[in-house]
Design an enzyme around this catalytic site. Structure first.
Site, PDB file in Angstrom:
ATOM      1  N   GLY A 125      43.603  38.039  46.284  1.00 57.44           N
ATOM      2  CA  GLY A 125      44.921  37.494  46.598  1.00 57.44           C
ATOM      3  C   GLY A 125      45.888  38.518  47.173  1.00 57.44           C
ATOM      4  CB  THR A 126      46.760  41.969  46.174  1.00 57.45           C
ATOM      5  OG1 THR A 126      47.063  41.566  44.839  1.00 57.45           O
ATOM      6  CG2 THR A 126      47.714  43.051  46.621  1.00 57.45           C
TER       7      THR A 126
ATOM      8  CD  GLN B 279      47.772  31.768  38.948  1.00 53.94           C
ATOM      9  OE1 GLN B 279      47.177  30.929  38.259  1.00 53.94           O
ATOM     10  NE2 GLN B 279      47.649  33.059  38.740  1.00 53.94           N
TER      11      GLN B 279
ATOM     12  CG  HIS C 254      40.311  37.889  39.771  1.00 54.53           C
ATOM     13  ND1 HIS C 254      41.117  38.044  38.676  1.00 54.53           N
ATOM     14  CD2 HIS C 254      41.078  38.171  40.838  1.00 54.53           C
ATOM     15  CE1 HIS C 254      42.324  38.418  39.065  1.00 54.53           C
ATOM     16  NE2 HIS C 254      42.325  38.504  40.385  1.00 54.53           N
TER      17      HIS C 254
ATOM     18  CB  THR D  18      29.750  47.043  54.536  1.00 56.47           C
ATOM     19  OG1 THR D  18      29.631  48.026  55.550  1.00 56.47           O
ATOM     20  CG2 THR D  18      28.394  46.426  54.237  1.00 56.47           C
TER      21      THR D  18
ATOM     22  CB  CYS E 115      51.417  42.178  38.314  1.00 52.44           C
ATOM     23  SG  CYS E 115      50.064  41.411  39.135  1.00 52.44           S
TER      24      CYS E 115
HETATM   25  C1  LIG Z   1      50.186  33.627  42.796  1.00 57.10           C
HETATM   26  C2  LIG Z   1      49.365  34.868  42.904  1.00 57.10           C
HETATM   27  N1  LIG Z   1      49.258  35.484  44.088  1.00 57.10           N
HETATM   28  C3  LIG Z   1      48.531  36.601  44.251  1.00 57.10           C
HETATM   29  C4  LIG Z   1      47.873  37.180  43.200  1.00 57.10           C
HETATM   30  C5  LIG Z   1      47.078  38.430  43.414  1.00 57.10           C
HETATM   31  O1  LIG Z   1      45.713  38.124  43.392  1.00 57.10           O
HETATM   32  P1  LIG Z   1      44.590  39.263  43.142  1.00 57.10           P
HETATM   33  O2  LIG Z   1      44.653  39.582  41.682  1.00 57.10           O
HETATM   34  O3  LIG Z   1      43.314  38.611  43.536  1.00 57.10           O
HETATM   35  O4  LIG Z   1      44.932  40.403  44.003  1.00 57.10           O
HETATM   36  C6  LIG Z   1      47.968  36.590  41.923  1.00 57.10           C
HETATM   37  C7  LIG Z   1      47.328  37.211  40.759  1.00 57.10           C
HETATM   38  O5  LIG Z   1      47.774  37.066  39.643  1.00 57.10           O
HETATM   39  C8  LIG Z   1      48.727  35.396  41.783  1.00 57.10           C
HETATM   40  O6  LIG Z   1      48.845  34.797  40.596  1.00 57.10           O
END
Ligand SMILES: Cc1ncc(COP(=O)(O)O)c(C=O)c1O
Length: 379
Positions: free
Chosen positions: A69-70, A178, A201, A237, A323
């Site tokens: 996600g990040t 989410q 994940h 890769t 986080c």
């Molecule tokens: C709404 C949302 N966006 C982005 C992320 C980031 O995802 P990742 O942990 O896969 O980097 C999260 C993770 O908690 C999330 O809840």
């Protein structure tokens, strides 16, 4: 043990783990290699992409594998900013986004982009009307999450999409991390969404996996350049075993989405109703929220104190997002919802997966009742 911290991460499913191991052993070739081992890996990569695309109702060329996600959020936002720099420097987002979005915006502000952070109502929801009012001729991107990770508010993505039909050149990015497997999201040619970000994940796939949907015809600059993988949009890769395992988990998440959502909703309603009976508990999650998140607090008791008291009894929950929980920052979504700082510091988040049961929720309430009595006895 009761694991109620599924918005932070989920346990990898046995079938995803099995796929990961099998593919690691049998398909270890680099998909870019010319020989047969490479060809086998490449085919598996293609099948995984196709499977994900079919489940979303989009084409396989519109799916790009990422690390989660990040990365997806960073790519959608900064990639759009770089690509569209000649056309404008204004971006619209909400005040309840995940740090992956918020901090990408803050970084762009340092480089001269202007960002409008839309407010939310007391349920944590953005208004599509506010989006309309905020659009300017120089707007290049609107970035709004589908489901909030701290309280579970569902954003009016389709309504915002309708507003943006009047502005076809503006990119519409949706953080769907989410929402997966909980709240349906319409993608494809009839949807106004241009980019949607997913993280493996959060749906029982291995860590470090994810993918992004980018609508055909939309262009954004790559952030990771190198060997030209992922149609030269995201080099590196490919992690074929993890991607194949993610595709499997995605299928197992998406096929029973309605049954799973109903099951989680039943557990959530039970928890919300039971918690609301307690005089000193405030439930922050909106009634009509995502089926897997309940955010609440006990008056004057900091969230982390409750988290540790529950942990002592084998129950795992979070203070808001994973986080921010270690940095002891109060839930920023709650602050945006006008919850006073002192009250926001009491926030505890229970987050479910389809693996959880009503029996676990009942056991949770038995333990919680004791914790509640203990903390509210003197007050
Ligand atoms: C709404 C949302 N966006 C982005 C992320 C980031 O995802 P990742 O942990 O896969 O980097 C999260 C993770 O908690 C999330 O809840």
């Amino acid at each position: 043990m009761i694991y109620f911290d599924n918005s932070a991460t989920t346990k990898i499913s046995p079938s995803a783990l099995e796929t990961y191991q099998k593919v690691s052993e049998q398909f270890f070739g680099n998909p870019s290699s010319l020989h047969q081992l490479g060809e086998h890996s490449s085919r598996l990569l293609h099948q995984s992409r196709l499977q994900i695309a079919q489940l979303l109702g989009v084409t396989d060329e519109e799916i790009y594998f990422t690390s989660g996600g990040t990365e997806g959020d960073n790519w959608a936002i900064k990639g759009t900013a770089l690509e569209k720099k000649p056309y404008g420097n204004h971006i619209i987002t909400s005040s309840v986004e995940h740090p992956a979005v918020r901090e990408s915006m803050e970084q762009l502000e340092q480089f001269g982009w202007e960002v409008t952070y839309l407010p939310v109502n007391e349920k944590g929801e953005v208004s599509a009307d506010d989006v309309k009012k905020a659009v300017r001729p120089e707007t290049v991107l609107v970035s709004i999450m589908a489901v909030n990770n701290e309280v579970g508010s569902i954003q009016p993505i389709e309504e915002i999409g309708e507003v943006l039909r009047e502005y076809p050149s503006v990119h519409f990015h949706v953080d769907a991390v989410q929402a997966v497997g909980k709240v349906p999201l319409k993608l494809g040619k009839d949807s106004r969404i241009d980019m949607a970000v997913f993280s493996g994940h959060k749906f029982h796939a291995p860590r470090g996996t994810g993918f992004m949907y980018i609508k055909r015809g939309r262009r954004l600059a790559p952030l990771i350049t190198g060997g030209g993988q992922e149609s030269s949009q995201r080099s590196g890769t490919e992690n074929v075993p993890a991607i194949a395992a993610m595709a499997k988990s995605f299928r197992m998440t998406m096929e029973p989405i309605q049954t799973n959502a109903n099951k989680m909703m039943e557990i959530r309603s039970y928890l919300m109703n039971s918690l609301k009976e307690k005089k000193k508990v405030t439930v922050f999650s909106p009634e009509k929220g995502a089926p897997h998140i309940v955010c609440f607090g006990i008056k004057d008791i900091r969230g982390e104190v409750v988290v540790h008291a529950l942990e002592d009894k084998g129950i795992y929950v979070s203070t808001t997002s994973a986080c921010s929980s270690r940095s002891q920052v109060e839930a920023s979504s709650l602050i945006a919802m006008n919850v006073p700082k002192q009250v926001a510091q009491t926030a505890v988040r229970v987050s479910l997966s389809p693996d959880n049961t009503l029996e676990e929720a009942e056991e949770f309430m038995t333990v919680f009742n004791n914790v509640y009595e203990q903390f509210t006895y003197i007050n």
